[in-house]
Design a protein around this motif. Structure first.
Motif, PDB file in Angstrom:
ATOM      1  N   LEU A 199      11.865  -3.667 -23.036  1.00 20.57           N
ATOM      2  CA  LEU A 199      12.091  -3.634 -21.597  1.00 20.57           C
ATOM      3  C   LEU A 199      12.399  -2.236 -21.083  1.00 20.57           C
ATOM      4  O   LEU A 199      11.776  -1.750 -20.137  1.00 20.57           O
ATOM      5  CB  LEU A 199      13.222  -4.592 -21.228  1.00 20.57           C
ATOM      6  N   ILE A 200      13.364  -1.564 -21.702  1.00 22.31           N
ATOM      7  CA  ILE A 200      13.783  -0.242 -21.228  1.00 22.31           C
ATOM      8  C   ILE A 200      12.644   0.763 -21.373  1.00 22.31           C
ATOM      9  O   ILE A 200      12.382   1.571 -20.464  1.00 22.31           O
ATOM     10  CB  ILE A 200      15.024   0.244 -22.000  1.00 22.31           C
ATOM     11  N   GLU A 201      11.948   0.701 -22.484  1.00 23.42           N
ATOM     12  CA  GLU A 201      10.787   1.573 -22.702  1.00 23.42           C
ATOM     13  C   GLU A 201       9.737   1.359 -21.616  1.00 23.42           C
ATOM     14  O   GLU A 201       9.175   2.323 -21.070  1.00 23.42           O
ATOM     15  CB  GLU A 201      10.189   1.283 -24.081  1.00 23.42           C
ATOM     16  N   PHE A 202       9.479   0.100 -21.292  1.00 22.56           N
ATOM     17  CA  PHE A 202       8.500  -0.231 -20.263  1.00 22.56           C
ATOM     18  C   PHE A 202       8.935   0.302 -18.901  1.00 22.56           C
ATOM     19  O   PHE A 202       8.134   0.895 -18.163  1.00 22.56           O
ATOM     20  CB  PHE A 202       8.317  -1.745 -20.199  1.00 22.56           C
ATOM     21  N   LEU A 203      10.205   0.107 -18.554  1.00 20.11           N
ATOM     22  CA  LEU A 203      10.703   0.574 -17.263  1.00 20.11           C
ATOM     23  C   LEU A 203      10.630   2.090 -17.147  1.00 20.11           C
ATOM     24  O   LEU A 203      10.372   2.630 -16.066  1.00 20.11           O
ATOM     25  CB  LEU A 203      12.142   0.101 -17.053  1.00 20.11           C
ATOM     26  N   ASP A 204      10.834   2.776 -18.256  1.00 18.99           N
ATOM     27  CA  ASP A 204      10.765   4.243 -18.235  1.00 18.99           C
ATOM     28  C   ASP A 204       9.337   4.748 -18.014  1.00 18.99           C
ATOM     29  O   ASP A 204       9.146   5.905 -17.648  1.00 18.99           O
ATOM     30  CB  ASP A 204      11.315   4.816 -19.544  1.00 18.99           C
ATOM     31  N   GLU A 205       8.358   3.890 -18.224  1.00 23.47           N
ATOM     32  CA  GLU A 205       6.964   4.275 -18.009  1.00 23.47           C
ATOM     33  C   GLU A 205       6.518   4.072 -16.567  1.00 23.47           C
ATOM     34  O   GLU A 205       5.414   4.466 -16.191  1.00 23.47           O
ATOM     35  CB  GLU A 205       6.056   3.460 -18.944  1.00 23.47           C
ATOM     36  N   ALA A 206       7.381   3.463 -15.755  1.00 25.03           N
ATOM     37  CA  ALA A 206       7.027   3.160 -14.373  1.00 25.03           C
ATOM     38  C   ALA A 206       7.204   4.386 -13.477  1.00 25.03           C
ATOM     39  O   ALA A 206       8.071   5.227 -13.725  1.00 25.03           O
ATOM     40  CB  ALA A 206       7.890   2.015 -13.848  1.00 25.03           C
ATOM     41  N   PRO A 207       6.404   4.502 -12.415  1.00 23.57           N
ATOM     42  CA  PRO A 207       6.537   5.627 -11.483  1.00 23.57           C
ATOM     43  C   PRO A 207       7.887   5.633 -10.773  1.00 23.57           C
ATOM     44  O   PRO A 207       8.518   4.579 -10.595  1.00 23.57           O
ATOM     45  CB  PRO A 207       5.391   5.382 -10.482  1.00 23.57           C
ATOM     46  N   GLU A 208       8.321   6.794 -10.362  1.00 31.56           N
ATOM     47  CA  GLU A 208       9.627   6.956  -9.719  1.00 31.56           C
ATOM     48  C   GLU A 208       9.731   6.182  -8.406  1.00 31.56           C
ATOM     49  O   GLU A 208      10.812   5.743  -8.023  1.00 31.56           O
ATOM     50  CB  GLU A 208       9.905   8.437  -9.453  1.00 31.56           C
ATOM     51  N   ASP A 209       8.601   6.033  -7.701  1.00 28.86           N
ATOM     52  CA  ASP A 209       8.656   5.421  -6.371  1.00 28.86           C
ATOM     53  C   ASP A 209       8.298   3.935  -6.377  1.00 28.86           C
ATOM     54  O   ASP A 209       8.060   3.350  -5.320  1.00 28.86           O
ATOM     55  CB  ASP A 209       7.721   6.159  -5.413  1.00 28.86           C
ATOM     56  N   ALA A 210       8.287   3.308  -7.552  1.00 24.03           N
ATOM     57  CA  ALA A 210       7.873   1.907  -7.656  1.00 24.03           C
ATOM     58  C   ALA A 210       8.920   0.967  -7.066  1.00 24.03           C
ATOM     59  O   ALA A 210      10.103   1.298  -6.928  1.00 24.03           O
ATOM     60  CB  ALA A 210       7.610   1.544  -9.117  1.00 24.03           C
ATOM     61  N   HIS A 266       0.812  -1.214   0.000  1.00 26.09           N
ATOM     62  CA  HIS A 266       0.000   0.000   0.000  1.00 26.09           C
ATOM     63  C   HIS A 266       0.848   1.269   0.000  1.00 26.09           C
ATOM     64  O   HIS A 266       0.315   2.375   0.046  1.00 26.09           O
ATOM     65  CB  HIS A 266      -0.951   0.022   1.191  1.00 26.09           C
ATOM     66  N   LEU A 267       2.170   1.111  -0.057  1.00 25.24           N
ATOM     67  CA  LEU A 267       3.050   2.272   0.007  1.00 25.24           C
ATOM     68  C   LEU A 267       3.622   2.660  -1.348  1.00 25.24           C
ATOM     69  O   LEU A 267       3.949   3.825  -1.575  1.00 25.24           O
ATOM     70  CB  LEU A 267       4.202   1.989   0.977  1.00 25.24           C
ATOM     71  N   ARG A 268       3.734   1.687  -2.256  1.00 26.83           N
ATOM     72  CA  ARG A 268       4.368   1.954  -3.551  1.00 26.83           C
ATOM     73  C   ARG A 268       3.657   1.205  -4.676  1.00 26.83           C
ATOM     74  O   ARG A 268       3.061   0.150  -4.445  1.00 26.83           O
ATOM     75  CB  ARG A 268       5.830   1.494  -3.537  1.00 26.83           C
ATOM     76  N   PRO A 269       3.765   1.719  -5.906  1.00 32.66           N
ATOM     77  CA  PRO A 269       3.350   0.918  -7.069  1.00 32.66           C
ATOM     78  C   PRO A 269       4.300  -0.275  -7.228  1.00 32.66           C
ATOM     79  O   PRO A 269       5.479  -0.181  -6.868  1.00 32.66           O
ATOM     80  CB  PRO A 269       3.486   1.895  -8.239  1.00 32.66           C
ATOM     81  N   TYR A 270       3.798  -1.358  -7.754  1.00 30.97           N
ATOM     82  CA  TYR A 270       4.606  -2.554  -7.980  1.00 30.97           C
ATOM     83  C   TYR A 270       4.755  -2.775  -9.478  1.00 30.97           C
ATOM     84  O   TYR A 270       3.785  -2.686 -10.230  1.00 30.97           O
ATOM     85  CB  TYR A 270       3.949  -3.777  -7.340  1.00 30.97           C
ATOM     86  N   VAL A 271       5.978  -3.093  -9.890  1.00 32.10           N
ATOM     87  CA  VAL A 271       6.281  -3.356 -11.297  1.00 32.10           C
ATOM     88  C   VAL A 271       6.866  -4.760 -11.404  1.00 32.10           C
ATOM     89  O   VAL A 271       7.871  -5.077 -10.756  1.00 32.10           O
ATOM     90  CB  VAL A 271       7.266  -2.320 -11.867  1.00 32.10           C
ATOM     91  N   PHE A 272       6.244  -5.600 -12.238  1.00 34.34           N
ATOM     92  CA  PHE A 272       6.682  -6.980 -12.437  1.00 34.34           C
ATOM     93  C   PHE A 272       7.135  -7.159 -13.880  1.00 34.34           C
ATOM     94  O   PHE A 272       6.428  -6.781 -14.810  1.00 34.34           O
ATOM     95  CB  PHE A 272       5.540  -7.950 -12.146  1.00 34.34           C
ATOM     96  N   CYS A 273       8.320  -7.747 -14.073  1.00 32.19           N
ATOM     97  CA  CYS A 273       8.846  -8.012 -15.416  1.00 32.19           C
ATOM     98  C   CYS A 273       9.304  -9.465 -15.496  1.00 32.19           C
ATOM     99  O   CYS A 273      10.139  -9.902 -14.707  1.00 32.19           O
ATOM    100  CB  CYS A 273      10.028  -7.088 -15.738  1.00 32.19           C
ATOM    101  N   ALA A 274       8.767 -10.188 -16.481  1.00 30.48           N
ATOM    102  CA  ALA A 274       9.113 -11.596 -16.646  1.00 30.48           C
ATOM    103  C   ALA A 274       9.540 -11.857 -18.078  1.00 30.48           C
ATOM    104  O   ALA A 274       8.866 -11.440 -19.024  1.00 30.48           O
ATOM    105  CB  ALA A 274       7.922 -12.482 -16.291  1.00 30.48           C
ATOM    106  N   GLY A 275      10.646 -12.551 -18.244  1.00 34.06           N
ATOM    107  CA  GLY A 275      11.132 -12.945 -19.560  1.00 34.06           C
ATOM    108  C   GLY A 275      11.129 -14.457 -19.693  1.00 34.06           C
ATOM    109  O   GLY A 275      11.784 -15.148 -18.904  1.00 34.06           O
ATOM    110  N   GLY A 276      10.376 -14.996 -20.662  1.00 35.14           N
ATOM    111  CA  GLY A 276      10.348 -16.436 -20.896  1.00 35.14           C
ATOM    112  C   GLY A 276       9.862 -17.212 -19.683  1.00 35.14           C
ATOM    113  O   GLY A 276       8.876 -16.866 -19.046  1.00 35.14           O
ATOM    114  N   ILE A 277      10.604 -18.263 -19.318  1.00 41.50           N
ATOM    115  CA  ILE A 277      10.227 -19.096 -18.183  1.00 41.50           C
ATOM    116  C   ILE A 277      10.429 -18.357 -16.865  1.00 41.50           C
ATOM    117  O   ILE A 277      10.001 -18.841 -15.805  1.00 41.50           O
ATOM    118  CB  ILE A 277      11.017 -20.425 -18.197  1.00 41.50           C
ATOM    119  N   GLY A 278      11.019 -17.172 -16.918  1.00 34.22           N
ATOM    120  CA  GLY A 278      11.111 -16.327 -15.730  1.00 34.22           C
ATOM    121  C   GLY A 278       9.760 -15.905 -15.208  1.00 34.22           C
ATOM    122  O   GLY A 278       9.659 -15.304 -14.132  1.00 34.22           O
ATOM    123  N   ILE A 279       8.701 -16.218 -15.945  1.00 31.34           N
ATOM    124  CA  ILE A 279       7.342 -15.915 -15.498  1.00 31.34           C
ATOM    125  C   ILE A 279       6.997 -16.681 -14.227  1.00 31.34           C
ATOM    126  O   ILE A 279       6.139 -16.241 -13.442  1.00 31.34           O
ATOM    127  CB  ILE A 279       6.320 -16.259 -16.620  1.00 31.34           C
TER     128      ILE A 279
END
Length: 253
Positions: free
Chosen positions: A207-218, A74-87
């Motif tokens: 990946l980099i484009e996606f990360l740049d769209e994430a909030p600063e406090d995530a 409840h304090l920060r946005p959460y960002v999840f990134c999975a590549g292949g079987i890393g899901i």
């Protein structure tokens, strides 16, 4: 008991082969534990696919410290990134995250505007081919019910694969109406419902484009090939100046 994001050492007897496999399920699914094991020439994986039978007894040992931080939900946005079987570990974390977030929200009588803004997530699921997006259907269904969250799938092999994936998605569920359009060469699929989120279907290495769209406090949870994780950690920590304690990752090889 295990924590979301952990893996198991799976002992393949009688040869005593040991295979490391991430847990896909949530701790709330116990006593059932679900593993995603890709068929390969790796001896433990081969033994599991070809010789293991229902009701066989197996030995597993839980390990790993890249786990979900529940107190931050409840304090920060959460960002999840999975590549292949890393899901696998990421899906375990995401399932638990959604459960805990919904539970906390349902028991909270007053949520401030800032808390509501932080109560969001972003999810990137990347694979080289459609076939490797093994949990696409489940994630699309989960994402369609979470109106403030973002779900992005990307196919890195070819744009034709992405187009084909959009067509498969549009006919995979009779329970929901799906509309597909193409925006700037990318397929975008909207799942209908009172609360829905775009399943944004893109192409290539984003990946980099996606990360740049994430909030600063995530806070970030990453799992995938070594090159993917190295690029993400370097970009987040050096370019975006995200503290390393907010970047949780696991590499597979």
């Amino acid at each position: 008991m295990f924590k979301p994001g952990q893996w198991v050492d799976f002992v393949a007897k009688p040869n005593e082969w040991v295979g490391g496999f991430s847990i896909v399920s949530s701790p709330r699914d116990l006593p059932i534990v679900t593993l995603a094991i890709k068929k390969s020439d790796h001896p433990p994986a081969t033994w599991i696919h070809n010789y293991l039978s229902v009701n066989d007894t197996v030995e597993i040992r839980v390990g790993g410290d890249c786990t979900l931080e529940e107190e931050q939900i409840h304090l920060r946005p959460y960002v999840f990134c999975a590549g292949g079987i890393g899901i696998s570990p990421i899906l375990s974390q995401y399932r638990e995250y959604l459960f805990l977030r919904e539970k906390a929200t349902s028991t909270t009588t007053t949520i401030t505007a800032n808390a509501a803004l932080n109560n969001t997530s972003m999810f990137l699921y990347s694979a080289s081919t459609i076939e490797e997006l093994v949990f696409a259907d489940e994630l699309a269904q989960i994402g369609s019910k979470k109106g403030n969250d973002r779900m992005v799938f990307t196919i890195t092999e070819s744009i034709e694969e992405v187009h084909d994936f959009a067509n498969k998605t549009s006919t995979s569920s009779a329970a929901s109406t799906t509309r597909s359009t193409i925006v700037d060469g990318c397929d975008v699929t909207k799942l209908s419902g009172p609360k829905f989120v775009h399943v944004d279907q893109r192409k290539g290495q984003i990946l980099i484009e996606f990360l740049d769209e994430a909030p600063e406090d995530a806070i970030y949870y990453l799992c995938g090939p070594t090159s993917m994780i190295d690029d993400a950690v370097q970009h987040l920590s050096i370019t975006r100046k995200i503290p390393l304690e907010r970047i949780k990752y696991e590499k597979w090889w």
